[in-house]
Design an enzyme around this catalytic site. Structure first.
Site, PDB file in Angstrom:
ATOM      1  N   CYS A 133      21.446 -54.512  61.115  1.00 35.89           N
ATOM      2  CA  CYS A 133      19.633 -54.573  60.870  1.00 35.89           C
ATOM      3  C   CYS A 133      19.547 -55.061  59.873  1.00 35.89           C
ATOM      4  O   CYS A 133      20.248 -55.372  58.897  1.00 35.89           O
ATOM      5  CB  CYS A 133      19.139 -53.172  61.360  1.00 35.89           C
ATOM      6  SG  CYS A 133      19.330 -52.045  60.027  1.00 35.89           S
TER       7      CYS A 133
ATOM      8  N   HIS B 248      37.964 -43.246  52.430  1.00 33.37           N
ATOM      9  CA  HIS B 248      37.344 -41.674  52.204  1.00 33.37           C
ATOM     10  C   HIS B 248      36.715 -40.989  53.344  1.00 33.37           C
ATOM     11  O   HIS B 248      36.619 -39.816  53.078  1.00 33.37           O
ATOM     12  CB  HIS B 248      36.401 -41.915  50.959  1.00 33.37           C
ATOM     13  CG  HIS B 248      37.387 -42.554  49.691  1.00 33.37           C
ATOM     14  ND1 HIS B 248      36.862 -42.302  48.361  1.00 33.37           N
ATOM     15  CD2 HIS B 248      38.564 -42.676  49.546  1.00 33.37           C
ATOM     16  CE1 HIS B 248      37.970 -42.712  47.605  1.00 33.37           C
ATOM     17  NE2 HIS B 248      38.893 -42.727  48.328  1.00 33.37           N
TER      18      HIS B 248
END
Length: 148
Positions: free
Chosen positions: A68, A101
């Site tokens: 977006c 992570h």
């Protein structure tokens, strides 16, 4: 990352970059399921984010890419779903870290702030990186909200 079918979603602000991403993924040989939007006519990003998130949660697609204007609307909406870990990346280093992570299963990009070459580098890194596990696994398990 083992790619099943890449789920792709955007709003009107992300549409131009999504068209590049779609072409890029097809050239790489990745199967793609496009959840829209299909033009630059104004739409509401949650409509497309929820469709992509449902497909991630059901296992229909893995991974996902959402775009977006800023990336934030898509990321916020996608992360409302328990089975989604959407990470916003605006450079390749962030894309690597959200996989290593956070075990991100949806890459979110800000369509108004990156060019096609940057998007290509981000996707390459996202697809190449792997989840490190270890201490990160413990943290991932703590993401889900418990209401007890």
């Amino acid at each position: 990352m083992e790619i099943k079918t890449v789920g792709l979603a955007c709003d009107h602000a992300g549409f131009p970059l999504k068209q590049f991403v779609l072409d890029y993924l097809e050239k790489k040989g990745y199967p793609v399921k496009d959840f829209g939007t299909y033009s630059d006519e104004s739409v509401d990003y949650p409509d497309f984010a929820h469709s992509l998130a449902g497909a991630i949660e059901s296992g229909e697609v893995y991974p996902g890419i959402a775009i977006c204007g800023s990336g934030q609307g898509m990321a916020i909406t996608l992360n409302k779903h328990q089975g989604v870990r959407a990470g916003l990346a605006w450079n390749k280093d962030i894309a690597e870290l959200i996989r290593q992570h956070n075990d991100a299963n949806v890459l979110v990009m800000p369509g108004r702030f990156i060019d096609n070459r940057t998007a290509e580098r981000i996707m390459d890194e996202f697809f190449k990186a792997t989840f490190e596990g270890g201490r990160h696994e413990r943290r991932i398990r703590k993401i889900a909200c418990e209401t007890k």
